[in-house]
Design an enzyme around this catalytic site. Structure first.
Site, PDB file in Angstrom:
ATOM      1  N   ASP A   9       0.881  -1.154   0.000  1.00  0.00           N
ATOM      2  CA  ASP A   9       0.000   0.000   0.000  1.00  0.00           C
ATOM      3  C   ASP A   9       0.935   1.224   0.000  1.00  0.00           C
ATOM      4  OD1 ASP A   9      -2.350   1.610   0.451  1.00  0.00           O
ATOM      5  OD2 ASP A   9      -1.708   1.785   2.534  1.00  0.00           O
ATOM      6  N   LEU A  10       0.429   2.369  -0.414  1.00  0.00           N
ATOM      7  CA  LEU A  10       1.298   3.560  -0.508  1.00  0.00           C
ATOM      8  C   LEU A  10       1.128   4.481   0.706  1.00  0.00           C
ATOM      9  CD1 LEU A  10       3.233   5.357  -2.209  1.00  0.00           C
ATOM     10  CD2 LEU A  10       1.201   6.310  -3.300  1.00  0.00           C
ATOM     11  N   ASP A  11      -0.083   5.063   0.806  1.00  0.00           N
ATOM     12  CA  ASP A  11      -0.358   6.054   1.853  1.00  0.00           C
ATOM     13  C   ASP A  11      -0.323   5.397   3.231  1.00  0.00           C
ATOM     14  OD1 ASP A  11      -0.866   8.217   0.001  1.00  0.00           O
ATOM     15  OD2 ASP A  11      -2.759   7.266  -0.462  1.00  0.00           O
ATOM     16  N   THR A  17       1.044  10.523   3.635  1.00  0.00           N
ATOM     17  CA  THR A  17       0.246  11.533   2.919  1.00  0.00           C
ATOM     18  C   THR A  17      -1.001  11.917   3.709  1.00  0.00           C
ATOM     19  OG1 THR A  17      -0.613   9.640   1.764  1.00  0.00           O
ATOM     20  CG2 THR A  17       0.912  11.043   0.531  1.00  0.00           C
ATOM     21  N   LYS A  45      -8.604   6.758   6.311  1.00  0.00           N
ATOM     22  CA  LYS A  45      -7.410   6.017   5.882  1.00  0.00           C
ATOM     23  C   LYS A  45      -7.801   4.763   5.096  1.00  0.00           C
ATOM     24  CE  LYS A  45      -4.147   7.891   9.123  1.00  0.00           C
ATOM     25  NZ  LYS A  45      -3.331   7.734  10.319  1.00  0.00           N
ATOM     26  N   GLY A  46      -7.255   4.641   3.909  1.00  0.00           N
ATOM     27  CA  GLY A  46      -7.524   3.476   3.071  1.00  0.00           C
ATOM     28  C   GLY A  46      -8.847   3.540   2.323  1.00  0.00           C
ATOM     29  N   ARG A  49     -11.647   8.175  -2.506  1.00  0.00           N
ATOM     30  CA  ARG A  49     -11.916   9.625  -2.443  1.00  0.00           C
ATOM     31  C   ARG A  49     -13.403   9.928  -2.226  1.00  0.00           C
ATOM     32  NH1 ARG A  49      -9.799  12.658  -7.505  1.00  0.00           N
ATOM     33  NH2 ARG A  49      -7.976  11.426  -6.928  1.00  0.00           N
ATOM     34  N   SER A 114      -2.527   0.396  -4.350  1.00  0.00           N
ATOM     35  CA  SER A 114      -3.038   1.578  -3.652  1.00  0.00           C
ATOM     36  C   SER A 114      -4.385   2.021  -4.211  1.00  0.00           C
ATOM     37  CB  SER A 114      -2.033   2.729  -3.819  1.00  0.00           C
ATOM     38  OG  SER A 114      -2.612   3.949  -3.433  1.00  0.00           O
ATOM     39  N   ALA A 115      -5.224   2.567  -3.327  1.00  0.00           N
ATOM     40  CA  ALA A 115      -6.523   3.096  -3.745  1.00  0.00           C
ATOM     41  C   ALA A 115      -6.383   4.470  -4.399  1.00  0.00           C
ATOM     42  CB  ALA A 115      -7.431   3.220  -2.520  1.00  0.00           C
ATOM     43  N   SER A 116      -5.205   5.063  -4.270  1.00  0.00           N
ATOM     44  CA  SER A 116      -5.059   6.461  -4.695  1.00  0.00           C
ATOM     45  C   SER A 116      -4.923   6.616  -6.206  1.00  0.00           C
ATOM     46  CB  SER A 116      -3.823   7.067  -4.026  1.00  0.00           C
ATOM     47  OG  SER A 116      -3.594   8.354  -4.569  1.00  0.00           O
ATOM     48  N   ASN A 118      -3.650   9.263  -7.262  1.00  0.00           N
ATOM     49  CA  ASN A 118      -2.478  10.149  -7.339  1.00  0.00           C
ATOM     50  C   ASN A 118      -1.173   9.390  -7.095  1.00  0.00           C
ATOM     51  OD1 ASN A 118      -3.825  12.804  -7.655  1.00  0.00           O
ATOM     52  ND2 ASN A 118      -4.719  12.272  -5.676  1.00  0.00           N
ATOM     53  N   LYS A 145     -10.827  -1.623  -1.434  1.00  0.00           N
ATOM     54  CA  LYS A 145     -10.517  -2.499  -0.306  1.00  0.00           C
ATOM     55  C   LYS A 145     -11.680  -2.370   0.678  1.00  0.00           C
ATOM     56  CE  LYS A 145      -5.666  -1.196  -0.911  1.00  0.00           C
ATOM     57  NZ  LYS A 145      -4.523  -0.422  -0.394  1.00  0.00           N
ATOM     58  N   GLU A 169       0.273  -3.257   4.716  1.00  0.00           N
ATOM     59  CA  GLU A 169      -0.913  -2.398   4.789  1.00  0.00           C
ATOM     60  C   GLU A 169      -1.053  -1.690   6.136  1.00  0.00           C
ATOM     61  OE1 GLU A 169      -3.622  -0.936   3.945  1.00  0.00           O
ATOM     62  OE2 GLU A 169      -3.826  -1.537   1.863  1.00  0.00           O
ATOM     63  N   ASP A 170      -1.496  -0.430   6.112  1.00  0.00           N
ATOM     64  CA  ASP A 170      -1.728   0.294   7.372  1.00  0.00           C
ATOM     65  C   ASP A 170      -3.210   0.428   7.706  1.00  0.00           C
ATOM     66  OD1 ASP A 170      -2.215   2.206   5.291  1.00  0.00           O
ATOM     67  OD2 ASP A 170      -2.154   3.766   6.834  1.00  0.00           O
TER      68      ASP A 170
HETATM   69  C1  BG6 Z   1      -5.710   5.881   0.064  1.00  0.00           C
HETATM   70  C2  BG6 Z   1      -5.695   6.803   1.264  1.00  0.00           C
HETATM   71  O1  BG6 Z   1      -4.442   5.337  -0.139  1.00  0.00           O
HETATM   72  O2  BG6 Z   1      -6.090   6.601  -1.110  1.00  0.00           O
HETATM   73  C3  BG6 Z   1      -7.056   7.475   1.402  1.00  0.00           C
HETATM   74  O3  BG6 Z   1      -5.393   6.075   2.423  1.00  0.00           O
HETATM   75  C4  BG6 Z   1      -7.432   8.177   0.107  1.00  0.00           C
HETATM   76  O4  BG6 Z   1      -7.023   8.378   2.474  1.00  0.00           O
HETATM   77  C5  BG6 Z   1      -7.392   7.193  -1.056  1.00  0.00           C
HETATM   78  O5  BG6 Z   1      -8.741   8.737   0.211  1.00  0.00           O
HETATM   79  C6  BG6 Z   1      -7.713   7.837  -2.397  1.00  0.00           C
HETATM   80  O6  BG6 Z   1      -6.720   8.761  -2.704  1.00  0.00           O
HETATM   81  P1  BG6 Z   1      -6.769   9.817  -3.880  1.00  0.00           P
HETATM   82  O7  BG6 Z   1      -5.358  10.314  -3.979  1.00  0.00           O
HETATM   83  O8  BG6 Z   1      -7.191   9.065  -5.133  1.00  0.00           O
HETATM   84  O9  BG6 Z   1      -7.759  10.869  -3.513  1.00  0.00           O
HETATM   85 MG    MG Z   2      -2.770   3.162   3.511  1.00  0.00          MG
END
Ligand code: BG6
Ligand code: MG
Length: 217
Positions: A9-11, A17, A45-46, A49, A114-116, A118, A145, A169-170
């Site tokens: 996982d990233l964040d 972040t 967390k996790g 968006r 990662s779910a992000s 970004n 997740k 994973e956190d």
């Molecule tokens: C997860 C974070 O990795 O990504 C969440 O833990 C965040 O807090 C999610 O909402 C989505 O991120 P992003 O960058 O696509 O808004």
């Molecule tokens: Mg995380």
């Protein structure tokens, strides 16, 4: 079973972040006229968006239509991206880069899960992109997740079986996703909420290839 790959996982695992997500969500809440605390932020967390926005609006007791919600999520993201675009490699969490390199030196494959949306921007800013053999982020999955999709896609991209993977994973939902995918999981944080993981450590600075190998025996 031999461990052939690690999925990260990233964040909260490789980089903190959460503080930038918090500032951006807190600013949005302030605009909408309510307070959003660091404790509230823990619930995000996790979480994706849009699901994060739903939690924020629940905290504020506000109901909005979908068009407005998408506009606000975009506004929050612009604010968040302004912070991550200024990130520097010294923001990599302690031990993360060294552990990734140690794994590589032992021939272990590495993927991001990662779910992000970004994630690429963050990895580029931290100069970590090249260490990953596969990158599965929020732009490549349809299920959040605790659904294991992100990790299963990572294993597939690496050409390994789920049972040959260890996930780091956190977030509780992330630990559940790893286990649901038939993978081993190392929780990063506290056993209080990550107790289902096969091992819990405070950070990747507590990890080593030797500890990893002991997980599968
Ligand atoms: C997860 C974070 O990795 O990504 C969440 O833990 C965040 O807090 C999610 O909402 C989505 O991120 P992003 O960058 O696509 O808004
Ligand atoms: Mg995380």
């Amino acid at each position: 079973m031999e461990i052939k790959a690690c999925l990260f996982d990233l964040d909260g695992v490789i980089v903190d972040t959460a503080k930038y997500h918090f500032i951006a969500w807190r600013d949005l809440a302030a605009k909408l006229g309510f307070e959003f605390t660091e404790q509230d932020n823990e619930r995000l967390k996790g979480v994706s968006r849009m699901a994060s926005l739903d939690i924020l609006l629940e905290v504020g007791g506000i109901q909005l239509d979908d068009t407005t919600k998408h506009r606000l999520a975009e506004e929050k993201n612009r604010n968040y991206v302004a912070y991550i675009e200024k990130m520097m490699p010294d923001e990599i969490l302690p031990g993360a880069e060294a552990f990734l390199k140690e794994l590589k030196s032992h021939g272990i494959k590495i993927a991001l899960g990662s779910a992000s949306k970004n994630a690429m921007t963050i990895l580029e800013r931290l100069h970590l992109t090249q260490l990953f053999d596969a990158i599965i982020d929020g732009t490549k999955v349809s299920e959040a997740k605790p659904n294991p999709e992100v990790f299963l896609k990572g294993a597939e991209a690496l050409g390994v079986k789920p049972s040959e993977c260890v996930v780091f994973e956190d977030a509780e939902a992330g630990v559940e996703a790893a286990l649901a995918g038939g993978m081993l999981c190392v929780g990063i944080g506290s056993p209080v909420n990550l107790g289902k993981a096969n091992l819990v450590v405070c950070g990747l600075n507590e990890m080593s290839f030797d500890k990893l190998r002991k997980l599968s025996v």
